[in-house]
Design an enzyme around this catalytic site. Structure first.
Site, PDB file in Angstrom:
ATOM      1  N   ARG A 251       0.833  -1.218   0.000  1.00  0.00           N
ATOM      2  CA  ARG A 251       0.000   0.000   0.000  1.00  0.00           C
ATOM      3  C   ARG A 251       0.859   1.256   0.000  1.00  0.00           C
ATOM      4  NH1 ARG A 251      -4.418  -1.737   4.553  1.00  0.00           N
ATOM      5  NH2 ARG A 251      -5.357  -3.477   3.428  1.00  0.00           N
TER       6      ARG A 251
ATOM      7  N   ARG B 123      -3.185   7.032   0.747  1.00  0.00           N
ATOM      8  CA  ARG B 123      -3.676   8.290   1.309  1.00  0.00           C
ATOM      9  C   ARG B 123      -2.654   9.037   2.166  1.00  0.00           C
ATOM     10  NH1 ARG B 123      -9.079   6.190   3.975  1.00  0.00           N
ATOM     11  NH2 ARG B 123      -7.948   4.212   3.887  1.00  0.00           N
TER      12      ARG B 123
ATOM     13  N   ARG C 166      -6.345  11.312  -6.751  1.00  0.00           N
ATOM     14  CA  ARG C 166      -7.607  10.627  -6.423  1.00  0.00           C
ATOM     15  C   ARG C 166      -8.801  11.535  -6.675  1.00  0.00           C
ATOM     16  NH1 ARG C 166     -11.700   8.763  -5.946  1.00  0.00           N
ATOM     17  NH2 ARG C 166     -12.578   7.281  -4.450  1.00  0.00           N
TER      18      ARG C 166
ATOM     19  N   TYR D 192     -14.855 -13.098  -0.773  1.00  0.00           N
ATOM     20  CA  TYR D 192     -15.582 -11.889  -1.166  1.00  0.00           C
ATOM     21  C   TYR D 192     -16.770 -12.224  -2.055  1.00  0.00           C
ATOM     22  CZ  TYR D 192     -12.226  -8.440   0.627  1.00  0.00           C
ATOM     23  OH  TYR D 192     -11.462  -7.638   1.432  1.00  0.00           O
TER      24      TYR D 192
END
Length: 340
Positions: A21, A25, A34, A147
């Protein structure tokens, strides 16, 4: 490439580092890109924007590898399950797999419809410095299946486990279909320019040993064997999260084993160190404190020494509010302390 050399246990001037990651952010540059996309799926499908955010951590942090900016759920989405990313909640499938008939109705060869992913791989590789590696990836079959059966992240995995034990034929049918798609998906990523390939089995630790070997690891072995035949010079990385107690049972045809922060690296080295290069496993929260971070780096490098294969990484992904300055310091310290 230092990263690729390390994957194959070749001598490197220092221990290479990248971060799970690493495009995210905690970088203001990512936040700016984004905002240009309508939503997360749009960002993943936009070749220009996804290329930019894939390259940002390499340009800002000087890590040794970029990892494709994408999401593991794009593949089941292409297979026919409508997907949304809901703000402050996360991914959610608007329909789920409920029967064997639903599995039979899934699109075969769906990986061929993900052309934008391969365009992003090619775009990144064309712009990435030749000394830096590009990692392509996919979710592993068990994680994707959970999922598709649950519809979203679920801490109990109640529906997935119920089907696994009560309807194993249905579980195997879904896992087999996913494995075929994943092989095709990663094969094309490698052909598009990915220098290494990674399988994320995020929910591996949800299963007891016997169940994980049958419904998780057996399919990972099938995928890595097929990819190694197609791309013998492309290193394969497997990251099964939460399986520290199962390490002695996990054997396969790949180069790098990703360790979560919950697996003591001393144990992983003892059990797997002669079999695989290890990747990991600094606790991400240590980046909130420079002292804790440095202590963690020194411990990992002391445990591994300079002769045993290691790729430095976190034991899970970067957290959204981790200090950018500490991420920069992390990369600098790993290079400085590990330099041969």
């Amino acid at each position: 490439m230092v990263f690729i050399d390390a994957c194959f246990r070749q001598e490197t001037p220092y221990t290479p580092i990248w971060l799970m990651r690493q495009a995210g952010r905690y970088l203001s540059e990512y936040q700016g890109v984004r905002q240009k996309a309508k939503n997360f799926l749009d960002l993943c499908a936009n070749v220009v924007l996804a290329t930019e955010v894939t390259l940002q951590p390499v340009e800002i942090l000087d890590v040794d590898a970029a990892i494709l900016f994408s999401d593991i759920l794009l593949l089941p989405h292409a297979m026919g399950l409508p997907l949304e990313f809901i703000p402050s909640f996360g991914p959610k499938f608007l329909d789920t797999i409920k029967s064997l008939e639903d599995i039979k109705a899934l699109k075969r060869g769906a990986y061929k419809d993900l052309g934008y992913v391969y365009e992003i791989v090619s775009s990144v590789r064309s712009k990435l410095d030749k000394s830096k590696a590009l990692i392509g990836f996919s979710g592993a079959p068990w994680t994707l299946a959970t999922y598709m059966l649950e519809g979203q992240g679920n801490k109990t995995y109640s529906r997935s486990k119920k089907i696994l034990y009560a309807q194993p034929q249905m579980a195997h049918a879904l896992l087999e279909a996913l494995s075929i798609e994943i092989i095709g998906y990663l094969d094309v990523q490698a052909r598009a320019g990915a220098n290494a390939l990674m399988l994320f089995d995020s929910w591996a630790g949800a299963l007891e040993l016997e169940a994980y070997l049958e419904f998780g690891w057996d399919y990972i072995q099938k995928i890595t064997k097929a990819l190694k035949t197609k791309h013998p010079k492309v290193p394969l990385i497997v990251f099964p999260k939460g399986v520290g107690a199962y390490l002695a049972h996990l054997k396969g045809d790949f180069e790098v084993f990703g360790c979560g922060w919950d697996t003591p690296l001393e144990h992983a080295k003892e059990v797997l160190g002669d079999r695989y290069v290890l990747q990991g496993n600094l606790e991400p929260a240590r980046l909130y404190s420079q002292e804790a971070m440095r202590n963690g780096i020194e411990h990992i490098l002391e445990v591994m020494g300079k002769k045993v294969g290691l790729i430095f990484n976190l034991g899970h992904g970067m957290l959204p509010d981790l200090p950018r300055s500490n991420a920069l310091e992390l990369v600098r310290l790993v290079r400085e302390i590990s330099r041969r």
